[in-house]
Write a protein that holds these residues in place. Sequence first.
Motif, PDB file in Angstrom:
ATOM      1  N   GLN A 194       0.831  -1.193   0.000  1.00  0.00           N
ATOM      2  CA  GLN A 194       0.000   0.000   0.000  1.00  0.00           C
ATOM      3  C   GLN A 194       0.873   1.252   0.000  1.00  0.00           C
ATOM      4  N   ALA A 195       0.309   2.331  -0.491  1.00  0.00           N
ATOM      5  CA  ALA A 195       1.013   3.612  -0.481  1.00  0.00           C
ATOM      6  C   ALA A 195       1.466   3.944   0.939  1.00  0.00           C
ATOM      7  N   LYS A 250       4.958   5.299  -3.292  1.00  0.00           N
ATOM      8  CA  LYS A 250       3.839   5.990  -3.918  1.00  0.00           C
ATOM      9  C   LYS A 250       3.327   5.153  -5.090  1.00  0.00           C
ATOM     10  N   PRO A 251       2.062   5.338  -5.481  1.00  0.00           N
ATOM     11  CA  PRO A 251       1.555   4.595  -6.644  1.00  0.00           C
ATOM     12  C   PRO A 251       2.422   4.805  -7.892  1.00  0.00           C
ATOM     13  N   SER A 282      -0.353   0.244  -4.275  1.00  0.00           N
ATOM     14  CA  SER A 282      -1.779   0.571  -4.379  1.00  0.00           C
ATOM     15  C   SER A 282      -2.078   1.844  -3.596  1.00  0.00           C
ATOM     16  N   SER A 283      -3.056   2.571  -4.098  1.00  0.00           N
ATOM     17  CA  SER A 283      -3.429   3.840  -3.436  1.00  0.00           C
ATOM     18  C   SER A 283      -4.491   3.617  -2.391  1.00  0.00           C
TER      19      SER A 283
END
Length: 121
Positions: free
Chosen positions: A13-14, A86-87, A120-121
Amino acid sequence: QVQLVESGGGLVQAGGSLRLACVASGSIFSINDMGWYRQAPGKERELVARIDSGGSTHYADSVKGRFTISRDNAKNTVYLQMNSLKPEDTAVYYCNADIRLYPLRRPDDYWGQGTQVTVSS
């Protein structure tokens, strides 16, 4: 025969972290620069970070302060610690090394097969 094998990619995840590793194996006399590059879909491969045999480093502006490259010369291994992901860091990450096979031979350029990093954001 020289091989570069990457490991450590995955889905995160971000804001999360991942650590990539790349081991060079084979009949190696010495390794000069080692580095990490990445290629996102539809984009050209770009430099992420490089480190020379003495430990001097260079980073892309987009990863400065978030990523750290290091190497263990005794293990012919280079690492990439990626924090605050970050994405836009999503890409296939490739290991690169300038490897000298014999004392009087110029270094050759070798690449790993790549490892996917998805943020992922």
